[in-house]
Design a protein around this motif. Structure first.
Motif, PDB file in Angstrom:
ATOM      1  N   GLN A   1      37.372  44.096  28.553  1.00 38.08           N
ATOM      2  CA  GLN A   1      37.275  43.104  27.492  1.00 38.08           C
ATOM      3  C   GLN A   1      38.630  42.926  26.844  1.00 38.08           C
ATOM      4  N   ALA A   2      39.169  41.741  26.991  1.00 38.37           N
ATOM      5  CA  ALA A   2      40.445  41.395  26.363  1.00 38.37           C
ATOM      6  C   ALA A   2      40.179  40.860  24.956  1.00 38.37           C
ATOM      7  N   PRO A   3      41.177  40.915  24.078  1.00 36.78           N
ATOM      8  CA  PRO A   3      40.986  40.422  22.708  1.00 36.78           C
ATOM      9  C   PRO A   3      40.516  38.976  22.691  1.00 36.78           C
ATOM     10  N   GLY A   4      39.452  38.733  21.955  1.00 35.00           N
ATOM     11  CA  GLY A   4      38.947  37.376  21.808  1.00 35.00           C
ATOM     12  C   GLY A   4      38.155  36.865  22.996  1.00 35.00           C
ATOM     13  N   LYS A   5      37.919  37.724  23.975  1.00 37.34           N
ATOM     14  CA  LYS A   5      37.193  37.299  25.174  1.00 37.34           C
ATOM     15  C   LYS A   5      35.946  38.148  25.376  1.00 37.34           C
ATOM     16  N   GLU A   6      35.060  37.650  26.203  1.00 33.05           N
ATOM     17  CA  GLU A   6      33.857  38.399  26.530  1.00 33.05           C
ATOM     18  C   GLU A   6      34.175  39.499  27.555  1.00 33.05           C
ATOM     19  N   ARG A   7      33.311  40.499  27.560  1.00 34.60           N
ATOM     20  CA  ARG A   7      33.462  41.559  28.543  1.00 34.60           C
ATOM     21  C   ARG A   7      33.206  40.989  29.938  1.00 34.60           C
ATOM     22  N   GLU A   8      34.058  41.349  30.902  1.00 38.37           N
ATOM     23  CA  GLU A   8      33.925  40.799  32.242  1.00 38.37           C
ATOM     24  C   GLU A   8      33.897  41.890  33.299  1.00 38.37           C
ATOM     25  N   PHE A   9      33.255  41.571  34.388  1.00 36.72           N
ATOM     26  CA  PHE A   9      33.147  42.480  35.522  1.00 36.72           C
ATOM     27  C   PHE A   9      34.511  42.664  36.179  1.00 36.72           C
ATOM     28  N   VAL A  10      34.808  43.902  36.570  1.00 35.63           N
ATOM     29  CA  VAL A  10      36.052  44.195  37.275  1.00 35.63           C
ATOM     30  C   VAL A  10      35.760  44.694  38.678  1.00 35.63           C
ATOM     31  N   ALA A  11      34.944  45.746  38.769  1.00 36.27           N
ATOM     32  CA  ALA A  11      34.679  46.347  40.075  1.00 36.27           C
ATOM     33  C   ALA A  11      33.408  47.184  40.005  1.00 36.27           C
ATOM     34  N   ALA A  12      32.787  47.391  41.157  1.00 31.41           N
ATOM     35  CA  ALA A  12      31.608  48.238  41.238  1.00 31.41           C
ATOM     36  C   ALA A  12      31.587  48.945  42.577  1.00 31.41           C
ATOM     37  N   ILE A  13      30.885  50.067  42.590  1.00 27.78           N
ATOM     38  CA  ILE A  13      30.751  50.851  43.819  1.00 27.78           C
ATOM     39  C   ILE A  13      29.315  51.327  43.927  1.00 27.78           C
ATOM     40  N   THR A  14      28.766  51.245  45.122  1.00 29.12           N
ATOM     41  CA  THR A  14      27.382  51.661  45.317  1.00 29.12           C
ATOM     42  C   THR A  14      27.235  53.170  45.176  1.00 29.12           C
TER      43      THR A  14
ATOM     44  N   SER B   1      39.955  38.242  40.444  1.00 29.67           N
ATOM     45  CA  SER B   1      41.214  38.403  39.723  1.00 29.67           C
ATOM     46  C   SER B   1      41.900  39.739  40.008  1.00 29.67           C
ATOM     47  N   VAL B   2      41.154  40.718  40.521  1.00 35.59           N
ATOM     48  CA  VAL B   2      41.737  42.034  40.768  1.00 35.59           C
ATOM     49  C   VAL B   2      41.707  42.423  42.242  1.00 35.59           C
ATOM     50  N   LYS B   3      41.089  41.615  43.056  1.00 39.75           N
ATOM     51  CA  LYS B   3      40.943  41.936  44.476  1.00 39.75           C
ATOM     52  C   LYS B   3      42.322  42.108  45.119  1.00 39.75           C
ATOM     53  N   GLY B   4      42.484  43.180  45.868  1.00 43.68           N
ATOM     54  CA  GLY B   4      43.757  43.458  46.512  1.00 43.68           C
ATOM     55  C   GLY B   4      44.715  44.263  45.652  1.00 43.68           C
ATOM     56  N   ARG B   5      44.414  44.389  44.363  1.00 43.78           N
ATOM     57  CA  ARG B   5      45.287  45.152  43.449  1.00 43.78           C
ATOM     58  C   ARG B   5      44.590  46.404  42.905  1.00 43.78           C
ATOM     59  N   PHE B   6      43.286  46.318  42.681  1.00 42.30           N
ATOM     60  CA  PHE B   6      42.521  47.430  42.117  1.00 42.30           C
ATOM     61  C   PHE B   6      41.641  48.052  43.203  1.00 42.30           C
ATOM     62  N   THR B   7      41.411  49.358  43.073  1.00 41.44           N
ATOM     63  CA  THR B   7      40.531  50.071  43.983  1.00 41.44           C
ATOM     64  C   THR B   7      39.605  50.985  43.193  1.00 41.44           C
ATOM     65  N   ILE B   8      38.303  50.803  43.403  1.00 38.98           N
ATOM     66  CA  ILE B   8      37.318  51.671  42.776  1.00 38.98           C
ATOM     67  C   ILE B   8      36.890  52.729  43.787  1.00 38.98           C
ATOM     68  N   SER B   9      36.688  53.940  43.303  1.00 41.80           N
ATOM     69  CA  SER B   9      36.233  55.025  44.164  1.00 41.80           C
ATOM     70  C   SER B   9      35.401  55.988  43.330  1.00 41.80           C
ATOM     71  N   ARG B  10      34.733  56.898  44.011  1.00 44.09           N
ATOM     72  CA  ARG B  10      33.912  57.881  43.297  1.00 44.09           C
ATOM     73  C   ARG B  10      33.918  59.202  44.051  1.00 44.09           C
ATOM     74  N   ASP B  11      33.674  60.255  43.299  1.00 46.90           N
ATOM     75  CA  ASP B  11      33.532  61.591  43.865  1.00 46.90           C
ATOM     76  C   ASP B  11      32.215  62.142  43.342  1.00 46.90           C
ATOM     77  N   ASN B  12      31.176  62.070  44.143  1.00 51.01           N
ATOM     78  CA  ASN B  12      29.846  62.472  43.679  1.00 51.01           C
ATOM     79  C   ASN B  12      29.753  63.975  43.424  1.00 51.01           C
ATOM     80  N   ALA B  13      30.586  64.739  44.078  1.00 48.47           N
ATOM     81  CA  ALA B  13      30.572  66.184  43.851  1.00 48.47           C
ATOM     82  C   ALA B  13      31.109  66.540  42.469  1.00 48.47           C
TER      83      ALA B  13
END
Length: 127
Positions: free
Chosen positions: A39-52, A63-75
């Motif tokens: 959420q940027a100042p004065g703007k609504e909260r927006e989706f960036v990334a998700a992981i199953t 807007s972030v594709k190719g620049r941001f990477t989402i990952s997870r460590d379930n352990a």
């Protein structure tokens, strides 16, 4: 009740990188999709990334594709957002969120479909 705590925000120059982390506790983390919003100042909260829940599939805002990477460590009950080639327009408070439905096949990009949320971490990109 699950709790989410983000960390890793800060100030960086345009073109730089930051890595955000989100620590989850309180329920079976590995059964839930995880997401990042901002959420940027004065703007609504927006989706960036998700992981199953399995980590097999990721989704990104254009807007972030190719620049941001989402990952997870379930352990470790952790989800991460690696942000590269940052731009001033990436400046925002970044929030980690959990899908309320276990084993959901496809994460939503709508803010209202996610709960709970972390407290947010500020990312500021200077030009």
């Amino acid at each position: 009740q699950v709790q989410l705590v983000e960390s890793g925000g800060g100030l960086v120059q345009a073109g730089g990188s930051l890595s955000l982390s989100c620590a989850a506790s309180g329920r079976t983390f590995r059964s839930y999709n995880m997401g990042w919003f901002r959420q940027a100042p004065g703007k609504e909260r927006e989706f960036v990334a998700a992981i199953t829940w399995s980590g097999a599939i990721t989704y990104y805002a254009d807007s972030v594709k190719g620049r941001f990477t989402i990952s997870r460590d379930n352990a470790k009950n952790m989800v991460y957002l690696q942000m590269n080639s940052l731009k001033p327009e990436d400046t925002a408070v970044y929030y980690c969120a959990a899908d309320p439905k276990p084993l959901n096949l496809r994460p939503s990009t709508r803010e209202g479909d996610w709960a709970p949320w972390g407290q947010g971490t500020q990312v500021t990109v200077s030009s």
